[in-house]
Design an enzyme around this catalytic site. Sequence first.
Site, PDB file in Angstrom:
ATOM      1  N   ASP A   1       0.862  -1.180   0.000  1.00 15.57           N
ATOM      2  CA  ASP A   1       0.000   0.000   0.000  1.00 15.57           C
ATOM      3  C   ASP A   1       0.900   1.232   0.000  1.00 15.57           C
ATOM      4  O   ASP A   1       2.096   1.142   0.267  1.00 15.57           O
ATOM      5  CB  ASP A   1      -0.885  -0.042   1.241  1.00 15.57           C
ATOM      6  CG  ASP A   1      -1.793   1.171   1.358  1.00 15.57           C
ATOM      7  OD1 ASP A   1      -2.319   1.615   0.325  1.00 15.57           O
ATOM      8  OD2 ASP A   1      -1.965   1.674   2.475  1.00 15.57           O
TER       9      ASP A   1
ATOM     10  N   GLU B   1      -8.357  16.169   6.522  1.00 17.16           N
ATOM     11  CA  GLU B   1      -9.219  17.226   7.045  1.00 17.16           C
ATOM     12  C   GLU B   1      -8.639  17.824   8.320  1.00 17.16           C
ATOM     13  O   GLU B   1      -8.677  19.038   8.525  1.00 17.16           O
ATOM     14  CB  GLU B   1     -10.624  16.676   7.301  1.00 17.16           C
ATOM     15  CG  GLU B   1     -11.375  16.309   6.035  1.00 17.16           C
ATOM     16  CD  GLU B   1     -12.870  16.214   6.267  1.00 17.16           C
ATOM     17  OE1 GLU B   1     -13.255  15.680   7.321  1.00 17.16           O
ATOM     18  OE2 GLU B   1     -13.634  16.695   5.424  1.00 17.16           O
TER      19      GLU B   1
ATOM     20  N   LYS C   1     -16.256  11.193  -4.163  1.00 16.92           N
ATOM     21  CA  LYS C   1     -14.921  11.807  -4.058  1.00 16.92           C
ATOM     22  C   LYS C   1     -14.997  13.297  -3.754  1.00 16.92           C
ATOM     23  O   LYS C   1     -14.132  14.073  -4.160  1.00 16.92           O
ATOM     24  CB  LYS C   1     -14.115  11.564  -5.325  1.00 16.92           C
ATOM     25  CG  LYS C   1     -13.774  10.094  -5.561  1.00 16.92           C
ATOM     26  CD  LYS C   1     -12.917   9.911  -6.779  1.00 16.92           C
ATOM     27  CE  LYS C   1     -12.452   8.473  -6.913  1.00 16.92           C
ATOM     28  NZ  LYS C   1     -13.531   7.498  -6.975  1.00 16.92           N
TER      29      LYS C   1
ATOM     30  N   LYS D   1     -15.611  20.750  -1.377  1.00 16.82           N
ATOM     31  CA  LYS D   1     -14.215  20.440  -1.697  1.00 16.82           C
ATOM     32  C   LYS D   1     -14.143  18.988  -2.143  1.00 16.82           C
ATOM     33  O   LYS D   1     -14.971  18.154  -1.733  1.00 16.82           O
ATOM     34  CB  LYS D   1     -13.306  20.669  -0.489  1.00 16.82           C
ATOM     35  CG  LYS D   1     -13.498  19.678   0.648  1.00 16.82           C
ATOM     36  CD  LYS D   1     -12.531  19.951   1.772  1.00 16.82           C
ATOM     37  CE  LYS D   1     -12.745  18.941   2.914  1.00 16.82           C
ATOM     38  NZ  LYS D   1     -11.952  19.246   4.097  1.00 16.82           N
TER      39      LYS D   1
ATOM     40  N   ARG E   1      -0.975  15.903  -1.941  1.00 19.26           N
ATOM     41  CA  ARG E   1      -2.359  15.476  -2.149  1.00 19.26           C
ATOM     42  C   ARG E   1      -3.196  16.723  -2.349  1.00 19.26           C
ATOM     43  O   ARG E   1      -3.189  17.627  -1.508  1.00 19.26           O
ATOM     44  CB  ARG E   1      -2.854  14.692  -0.935  1.00 19.26           C
ATOM     45  CG  ARG E   1      -2.041  13.447  -0.666  1.00 19.26           C
ATOM     46  CD  ARG E   1      -2.194  12.996   0.779  1.00 19.26           C
ATOM     47  NE  ARG E   1      -3.515  12.488   1.058  1.00 19.26           N
ATOM     48  CZ  ARG E   1      -3.851  11.197   0.997  1.00 19.26           C
ATOM     49  NH1 ARG E   1      -2.945  10.305   0.670  1.00 19.26           N
ATOM     50  NH2 ARG E   1      -5.065  10.803   1.296  1.00 19.26           N
TER      51      ARG E   1
ATOM     52  N   ARG F   1      -5.722   4.223  -8.052  1.00 19.39           N
ATOM     53  CA  ARG F   1      -7.185   4.184  -7.986  1.00 19.39           C
ATOM     54  C   ARG F   1      -7.692   2.749  -7.853  1.00 19.39           C
ATOM     55  O   ARG F   1      -8.669   2.354  -8.475  1.00 19.39           O
ATOM     56  CB  ARG F   1      -7.797   4.838  -9.227  1.00 19.39           C
ATOM     57  CG  ARG F   1      -7.398   6.284  -9.461  1.00 19.39           C
ATOM     58  CD  ARG F   1      -7.842   7.172  -8.332  1.00 19.39           C
ATOM     59  NE  ARG F   1      -7.736   8.595  -8.641  1.00 19.39           N
ATOM     60  CZ  ARG F   1      -7.802   9.551  -7.727  1.00 19.39           C
ATOM     61  NH1 ARG F   1      -7.954   9.233  -6.453  1.00 19.39           N
ATOM     62  NH2 ARG F   1      -7.719  10.823  -8.061  1.00 19.39           N
TER      63      ARG F   1
ATOM     64  N   ASP G   1      -6.693  -2.732   3.300  1.00 20.33           N
ATOM     65  CA  ASP G   1      -5.606  -3.628   2.892  1.00 20.33           C
ATOM     66  C   ASP G   1      -5.797  -5.047   3.418  1.00 20.33           C
ATOM     67  O   ASP G   1      -5.014  -5.931   3.093  1.00 20.33           O
ATOM     68  CB  ASP G   1      -4.254  -3.089   3.392  1.00 20.33           C
ATOM     69  CG  ASP G   1      -3.955  -1.695   2.886  1.00 20.33           C
ATOM     70  OD1 ASP G   1      -4.194  -1.455   1.685  1.00 20.33           O
ATOM     71  OD2 ASP G   1      -3.500  -0.848   3.664  1.00 20.33           O
TER      72      ASP G   1
END
Length: 1139
Positions: A498, A594, A641, A660, A689, A852, A882
């Site tokens: 990952d 966030e 998303k 957002k 990101r 993705r 995962d």
Amino acid sequence: MSAIPLRALTGRKYPNPHTGGYAPLNSEDNHAEHPVPSGSGMAAARVAASVAANYNIRQKGKGKQRYVHDSEEEENLLGRGDYGDDDDGDETAEETTLLRREPSNIVSQRSRSLSARSVTKDKSRTIPFRPPDKLRSHFPANVVRNQKYNVFTFLPLVFYEQFKFFFNLYFLLVALSQFIPALKTGFLITYIAPLAFVLTVTMGKEAYDDWKRNQRDQEANSAKYLILEPSPSGHRDPSPPTRAVPSSKLRVGDLVILEKNQRVPADLILLRTSDATGTCFIRTDQLDGETDWKLRVAVPTTQQLSEDRDLLELDAEIYADAPIKDIHTFIGTFSMHATPPSISENPRDVPLQPKVEPLTAENVLWSNTVLAAGSAVGFVIYTGAETRAVMNTSHPGTKVGLLDLEINRLAKILCAVTFALSIVLVALNGFRGLWYIYVFRFLILFSSIIPISLRVNLDMGKTVYASQIMNDKEIPNTIVRTSTLPEELGRIEYLLSDKTGTLTQNEMEMKKLHMGTMSYGFDSMDEVAHQLSMAFGAEASIKTPTGIQMATRGRRDMSSRVRDAVLCLALCHNVTPVTNDDGTITYQASSPDEVAIVKWTESVGLTLVFRDRQRIELQTADGTRLIFEVLELFPFTSESKRMGIVVRDVKTKEITFLQKGADAVMAKIVQSNDWLEEECANMAREGLRTLVVARKRLGEESYQTFKTKYHEASVSLENRNDAMAEVVDHYLERNLELLGLTGVEDKLQDEVKSTLELLRNAGIKIWMLTGDKIETATCIAISTKLVARNQYIHQVAKLQTADTARHQLEFLQSKPDCCLVIDGESLQLCLDLFKSEFIEIATKLSAVVACRCSPTQKADVARLIRHHTKKRVCCIGDGGNDVSMIQAADVGVGIVGKEGKQASLAADFSVTQFSYLTKLLMWHGRNSYKRSAKLAQFVIHRGLIISIMQAVFSAIFYFAPIPLYQNWLMVGYATVYTMAPVFSLVLDQDVNEDLALLYPELYKELTKGRALSFKTFFMWLMISVYQGGAIMIMSLLLFENEFLNIVSISFTALILNELIMVALEITTWHVYMVVSEVVTLLFYAVSMVFLPEYFDLTFVVSIRFAWKVAVIVAVSSLPLYMIKLIRSRVAPAASSKLV
């Protein structure tokens, strides 16, 4: 709220408000006396009269109907009822509460629904408040049961698990044969004891583990909970009537009272909380492994009740869809049919339409979560096996190491050799007499060729390896959860990793804010704080709404643009400030992105000080409070998303929609611009990101229109999800004003670069599977050195057709040294159309980055690589997404990280840093594999050599199936005489730790499996044949007058030969090895005194005995020592060249 498709209401059906002559009731009016009719007055009057008649009939008990059930419905858990005429007389009052008369068209719809439901075995349910016992009895008991066995299944299941291996099955048959007198060849205990020991240890461990599970189950089942119950007298008591019941006695429909830090015993609909806003926090780390607190919301109608006991008087019911595994999805409704008499002026007031409220996952407390603060009341909706916690408790298949499978395969070959040898000896004797009995006797005499002690030695060795791993101070807190797989760590050829939280720390920090014409980096954030201060200062002095002054973007000044962007970031999130016991404030959210953004807004002068379902309060640098009313909230989902929020400024009354989300989604929603796509790509190249923030101003009228339409969609019975999304898209998500673009950095894990480079040099092919975008993943691949310097990176994205996919595969086939970066959509297309071709080409590449990716895709890729290459695959990750990949791998490694412990708990090995993988594979994996391979072959050699001696002895003595060594000699040979020196091989090491880590190329040799192969097996077979034959023939050549002397000479030579062979196999001596050799030799010498039936002490202490044994041992072992010496000079091992 997240939109979820909703089934039709069950238990009651009502005319459609748009076709039955009714206008929808105002959802905010809890005590409306009458709905407003629409259409003709006559139609409205007829319907009103019908409803009134139904109400009166129900009150008087005339024309009663009852629930008619059948066996098929009982199997369906009786979530809904079928109503028919009752000619048998009276019913209980509880059952009467379920009765409703309905128009004929509704009854026919109900019949069709029930008949369809009977076919599909639907387990959805409609549960009224105070449900009858008859209805409750059809749902499973709320009993926690994690035991694997019960009294009847324990022995069958344990025996099956043990005897499905050829090893153990073979020895079971041999042991059973000793109960047949004609086949008996020695002490019964010599055959029964080793097998009984293995089974006893295994059964004891399984029984203890199951007993511990039973203890935990009993503790959970006996935990006491308070439930609300109606007063037995029927009068309204001053205090809420409660009763304490154990968790196992809770049933569907119970009203459970929960206190702070109490475990939720079943799946509950949250009705009331001690917080006036109707919210509470729960901890879900035991359910999904996530450490962040989750916000849950009570049903608004029940939260508005004045007291908990009012719940006992509700005429309401809850519909819940059939239980499923997904903890993020819940489909249900809360229907209120009558206002509680205790708070209604007229108890006979019945609304013409029920008040229906949608229920989602945020209204549910899942079993095994913990109430983090306050108290709450919940309605039990799922119990026992139907709870999400139980449904998500999977028992993954037992993983078997490749070494174990190879040894099992060798055992079958040894069995064939044993059978062939027995047939040959009987054939040479001319198949005389009861030859088939002789065949079986020979099989039993040669049974030591497949030594059961091999299983014991290997299992003990695995325990030693696991202990060494967990006690390694250089990789602290590493846990071995599957102790049967340490050898697999030395055979890994593919590593699937990952990205977020595994290669990166999942520690977010906002580094950049881009606003089109202005860009602020990490070193210029003080300028943002200055501009923000100016904006709020100017706003306060002018006393006029900024939005009116600066109606268009072109007229805004810099500070107001900064203010709008920062304000949007401070409002558009799901972060809640939580005050700790020591007075400090912690931000709680489901996403670290966030939290990073909210911390950044605090650093520039706009602090989040309060947040609940209705209100957000911000504080500026000068202490001014900005209060916003939350009107709507649209949470982030993996499908959308993006997230949005509608707020109203309490001071200016201005309504704004803020949103957002990912750039790929937001680019279609915001107004056209010429910089967003380019800047997103630039930030992605820096490894940041990105999130796009935008807004839209709403007038009061336009908002009310949206609100009405959105509520209609939220309670629609069909395509609810699509309907809600369509309303949001039509009224809100169009031509949003682009405010800015944020860049958040995810820091790399410690020593990730050096670790990946070392693993790549070890010949391990590394794949990175992530849910992130192509640009960010590519950047991380470069910065982590997953991609070698100057290596070509080939990106494959948005493939739509078979031709383009075939073209890309042809290109990759011609360029095997490149790194492939592919998105999830293209990956799925390739797997659907060209599965075998894609896997064959991709597995030859040195590195692959899949972006993705869904959790299912990750697991599918792991399985495909295993299936296609037949190589060992290791998967490493840190989050709940995962787990499927980790469980699908040959070896799963979980990292304890910010996303919780779910991956760690599901993995075979748990580590705290990605860099620990180096030592786990290069050092511990190497040692475990090399040691187990050497140990296994030596134990097989130990059994083979004595069997060859038996064969030579029988051949010389007229092919008689008479044992050479009997009883205590055989017991001692497999245990005290050889076990300690042989087992000391688990401490051997062919290279030291520094060399193993300095030269990762040495690891490549391990993956070829040469330490244990058919070649090495047949080499040991030849050694055993030579040594066994040499010892036996030399003993016979030096024959003494008595048979007793042959036994003492040959057996002593055999023991000394084995001790010397162990010494020859050792590469690096350990003090335990020396001690075991010396102590074993002394023990053997002393034991001769106590075994006079085998050893003539007068002969044993003579010179003749000493020189004859010395000659035999020299003939058997000296040639092998010479061969080893020559090989070390002519063809030295790769590791020896580095010393």
